[in-house]
Scaffold this motif. Structure first.
Motif, PDB file in Angstrom:
ATOM      1  N   UNK A 180      10.614   0.043  -0.029  1.00  0.00           N
ATOM      2  CA  UNK A 180       9.597   0.187   1.008  1.00  0.00           C
ATOM      3  C   UNK A 180       9.050   1.608   1.025  1.00  0.00           C
ATOM      4  N   UNK A 181       9.950   2.599   0.904  1.00  0.00           N
ATOM      5  CA  UNK A 181       9.511   4.000   0.942  1.00  0.00           C
ATOM      6  C   UNK A 181       8.575   4.312  -0.217  1.00  0.00           C
ATOM      7  N   UNK A 182       8.877   3.797  -1.398  1.00  0.00           N
ATOM      8  CA  UNK A 182       8.050   4.069  -2.575  1.00  0.00           C
ATOM      9  C   UNK A 182       6.660   3.446  -2.454  1.00  0.00           C
ATOM     10  N   UNK A 183       6.558   2.389  -1.680  1.00  0.00           N
ATOM     11  CA  UNK A 183       5.287   1.677  -1.570  1.00  0.00           C
ATOM     12  C   UNK A 183       4.378   2.223  -0.476  1.00  0.00           C
ATOM     13  N   UNK A 184       4.938   3.080   0.388  1.00  0.00           N
ATOM     14  CA  UNK A 184       4.167   3.553   1.531  1.00  0.00           C
ATOM     15  C   UNK A 184       3.517   4.900   1.263  1.00  0.00           C
ATOM     16  N   UNK A 185       2.288   5.109   1.750  1.00  0.00           N
ATOM     17  CA  UNK A 185       1.622   6.411   1.605  1.00  0.00           C
ATOM     18  C   UNK A 185       2.240   7.433   2.546  1.00  0.00           C
ATOM     19  N   UNK A 186       2.166   8.692   2.167  1.00  0.00           N
ATOM     20  CA  UNK A 186       2.668   9.764   3.032  1.00  0.00           C
ATOM     21  C   UNK A 186       1.723  10.039   4.180  1.00  0.00           C
ATOM     22  N   UNK A 187       0.415   9.852   3.923  1.00  0.00           N
ATOM     23  CA  UNK A 187      -0.590  10.177   4.926  1.00  0.00           C
ATOM     24  C   UNK A 187      -1.597   9.047   5.039  1.00  0.00           C
ATOM     25  N   UNK A 188      -2.393   9.088   6.107  1.00  0.00           N
ATOM     26  CA  UNK A 188      -3.473   8.133   6.262  1.00  0.00           C
ATOM     27  C   UNK A 188      -4.471   8.320   5.115  1.00  0.00           C
ATOM     28  N   UNK A 189      -5.099   7.237   4.719  1.00  0.00           N
ATOM     29  CA  UNK A 189      -5.983   7.294   3.558  1.00  0.00           C
ATOM     30  C   UNK A 189      -7.294   7.991   3.856  1.00  0.00           C
ATOM     31  N   UNK A 190      -7.775   7.900   5.098  1.00  0.00           N
ATOM     32  CA  UNK A 190      -9.037   8.552   5.425  1.00  0.00           C
ATOM     33  C   UNK A 190      -9.082   8.910   6.894  1.00  0.00           C
TER      34      UNK A 190
ATOM     35  N   UNK B 217       6.111  -6.041  -4.870  1.00  0.00           N
ATOM     36  CA  UNK B 217       5.753  -6.714  -6.115  1.00  0.00           C
ATOM     37  C   UNK B 217       5.358  -5.723  -7.211  1.00  0.00           C
ATOM     38  N   UNK B 218       5.112  -4.440  -6.815  1.00  0.00           N
ATOM     39  CA  UNK B 218       4.717  -3.444  -7.811  1.00  0.00           C
ATOM     40  C   UNK B 218       5.942  -2.698  -8.315  1.00  0.00           C
ATOM     41  N   UNK B 219       5.970  -2.393  -9.598  1.00  0.00           N
ATOM     42  CA  UNK B 219       7.122  -1.717 -10.187  1.00  0.00           C
ATOM     43  C   UNK B 219       7.037  -0.200 -10.063  1.00  0.00           C
ATOM     44  N   UNK B 220       5.826   0.321  -9.824  1.00  0.00           N
ATOM     45  CA  UNK B 220       5.715   1.754  -9.621  1.00  0.00           C
ATOM     46  C   UNK B 220       4.707   2.013  -8.509  1.00  0.00           C
ATOM     47  N   UNK B 221       4.848   3.163  -7.924  1.00  0.00           N
ATOM     48  CA  UNK B 221       3.982   3.515  -6.816  1.00  0.00           C
ATOM     49  C   UNK B 221       2.583   3.828  -7.311  1.00  0.00           C
ATOM     50  N   UNK B 222       1.595   3.294  -6.604  1.00  0.00           N
ATOM     51  CA  UNK B 222       0.212   3.582  -6.930  1.00  0.00           C
ATOM     52  C   UNK B 222      -0.461   4.245  -5.732  1.00  0.00           C
ATOM     53  N   UNK B 223      -1.371   5.128  -6.041  1.00  0.00           N
ATOM     54  CA  UNK B 223      -2.114   5.779  -4.981  1.00  0.00           C
ATOM     55  C   UNK B 223      -3.104   4.790  -4.394  1.00  0.00           C
ATOM     56  N   UNK B 224      -3.056   4.559  -3.061  1.00  0.00           N
ATOM     57  CA  UNK B 224      -3.941   3.559  -2.459  1.00  0.00           C
ATOM     58  C   UNK B 224      -5.393   3.986  -2.507  1.00  0.00           C
ATOM     59  N   UNK B 225      -6.253   2.993  -2.675  1.00  0.00           N
ATOM     60  CA  UNK B 225      -7.687   3.270  -2.710  1.00  0.00           C
ATOM     61  C   UNK B 225      -8.165   3.634  -1.318  1.00  0.00           C
ATOM     62  N   UNK B 226      -9.249   4.421  -1.266  1.00  0.00           N
ATOM     63  CA  UNK B 226      -9.781   4.852   0.017  1.00  0.00           C
ATOM     64  C   UNK B 226     -10.127   3.647   0.879  1.00  0.00           C
ATOM     65  N   UNK B 227      -9.736   3.758   2.168  1.00  0.00           N
ATOM     66  CA  UNK B 227     -10.041   2.664   3.098  1.00  0.00           C
ATOM     67  C   UNK B 227      -9.084   1.517   3.040  1.00  0.00           C
ATOM     68  N   UNK B 228      -7.983   1.644   2.288  1.00  0.00           N
ATOM     69  CA  UNK B 228      -7.064   0.518   2.145  1.00  0.00           C
ATOM     70  C   UNK B 228      -5.675   0.795   2.714  1.00  0.00           C
ATOM     71  N   UNK B 229      -5.511   1.846   3.494  1.00  0.00           N
ATOM     72  CA  UNK B 229      -4.227   2.074   4.167  1.00  0.00           C
ATOM     73  C   UNK B 229      -4.490   2.759   5.475  1.00  0.00           C
TER      74      UNK B 229
END
Length: 452
Positions: free
Chosen positions: A412-422, A437-449
């Motif tokens: 869960x920690x690996x999947x969560x952003x540290x800060x708000x996206x915008x 479901x993701x094997x590595x952490x991805x940076x969330x796209x703008x407006x999606x977190x």
């Protein structure tokens, strides 16, 4: 009793012998039987009375057993060492056997003549003290509903019906004994008892008994708020809360008990009605399963609509979001406690459940884990699930948090952003719900977190 009410009620004794009714002593508590037998052996009349007789005749299993007798409270106390006398308004004897209390009441009288034993005090039509002793016939007339005025006689195991209670059981209807308006003025809570009893038994309230509600409902505002709190618990936490709520609203009495709830529902919010009814249904299910229930959660459900609307209004007028929610909660609770005195230990929990709702929208690593560790998280999360009908976004948010609780901490920690996206703080909970479901952490796209 007011003479008018007394004259309107007719006595016609009907005795149902043991072989013609279904009450069995094996379904009566041993403590109640001991009290009945002891009084009878001492030469007094002794009857099981009220709700226990009613429920036994309907095939139910009463939890409480009340006894009526011609022995005075002092005479009862002399017979039982384990007895204590209570009450000023109604003098009663409580005979205690372990955790069970058998309430013993002396027959109430209807006479107001001088020289009658006891005392009665009436203010503006309301009985504030009533300790005039009388006969069993007078006692029957003093009771509220016909179905509550039947007596099980321990001397011959018959049932005595003075006012037509048996017929009302057969017809599944509630009639008041005497003139309804007079009886409600004596004690306005009888209107709530009519609703509660009809919901519990699945009976209808006779038109003569419900007709005065519109005129006399405002009398409930003069009832002690602490007493209305007790009535609320009996109504909503006994396993038939949803039926009680619907009847309370249909009878026009909800606004006198829960004005904020009545106002919010009157605005036509279908999602709010769904939340309230589902919350009551869930509570009924827990009671049926023997699980614990808390008044705090239920009152939070009932008052949610007004709190939410006020918080949103103040937030759009520039108030800090946390301050808006705190102010809305305080305002609604303060108003409600003027009608129903909800204890502080419950209002604190209610306010926490409400204040945590906007925090579910903050999908950010530190805030998510801080919320998961909050002592009221479970109650607040259950509340969030009830809100699913408010919008698709709230429904998705509930799904995200359900999924998040099942994930290992590291995943869960690996999947969560540290800060708000915008800066807008907008997010898409469904997207945030797929981290496992993701094997590595991805940076969330703008407006999606962020928040919903």
């Amino acid at each position: 009793m007011n003479p008018t009410a007394r004259n309107d009620a007719k006595l016609a004794l009907r005795i149902i012998p043991r072989e013609q009714h279904t009450i069995s002593r094996k379904n009566i508590s041993k403590a109640a039987l001991r009290v009945l037998y002891r009084l009878n052996e001492a030469g007094y009349d002794a009857y099981l009375v009220g709700g226990a007789v009613r429920d036994l005749l309907l095939g139910g299993h009463p939890k409480d057993f009340d006894v009526a007798t011609n022995a005075t409270p002092d005479e009862v106390k002399k017979l039982f060492r384990n007895c204590r006398l209570i009450g000023r308004r109604f003098r009663l004897a409580h005979v205690v056997y372990g955790t069970e209390i058998i309430e013993v009441a002396t027959f109430r009288g209807a006479s107001e003549e001088e020289g009658v034993e006891g005392d009665r005090h009436i203010v503006d039509g309301r009985i504030v003290r009533d300790n005039v002793w009388g006969t069993i016939e007078e006692d029957a007339l003093r009771r509220d509903f016909r179905v509550n005025a039947m007596y099980y006689d321990i001397s011959d195991f018959s049932v005595r019906d003075y006012v037509g209670g048996i017929k009302d059981l057969e017809d599944r209807v509630l009639h008041l004994i005497g003139d309804p308006s007079t009886r409600y003025r004596e004690d306005p809570v009888r209107m709530l008892r009519a609703v509660r009893l009809a919901a519990k038994l699945d009976f209808r309230i006779d038109a003569s008994a419900s007709a005065p509600f519109a005129e006399l409902g405002p009398l409930l505002s003069g009832v002690a708020p602490a007493r209305l709190f007790d009535e609320s618990l009996k109504m909503f936490l006994a396993g038939y809360g949803r039926k009680s709520f619907r009847m309370l609203e249909e009878c026009g009495l909800l606004k006198f008990m829960f004005p904020a709830t009545a106002r919010a529902l009157k605005r036509g919010d279908k999602a709010l009605r769904s939340l309230v009814e589902q919350g009551l249904e869930n509570t009924d299910a827990r009671v049926a399963e023997g699980k614990s229930v808390t008044p705090a959660f239920l009152f939070a459900v009932l008052l949610w609509g007004e709190v939410r609307d006020l918080a949103h209004t103040w937030a759009t007028h520039g108030k800090d979001i946390n301050e808006a929610w705190a102010r809305a909660a305080m305002h609604v609770v303060a108003e409600q406690c003027q009608r129903v005195a909800i204890p502080r230990r419950f209002t604190i929990t209610m306010e926490e459940i409400w204040s945590l709702q906007p925090r579910f929208e903050q999908i950010q690593r530190k805030k998510v884990f801080r919320l998961l560790a909050h002592p009221r998280f479970r109650a607040a999360f259950d509340f969030l699930l009830l809100r699913a009908a408010e919008s698709p976004a709230i429904g998705e948010l509930g799904q995200w948090w359900s999924h998040a609780q099942q994930l290992p901490h590291e995943t869960l920690a690996a999947a969560l952003p540290l800060h708000q996206a915008n800066a807008a703080g907008e997010a898409e909970p469904a997207r945030a719900g797929a981290p496992g479901k993701r094997k590595r952490r991805r940076k969330p796209a703008a407006g999606k977190s962020g928040t919903v």
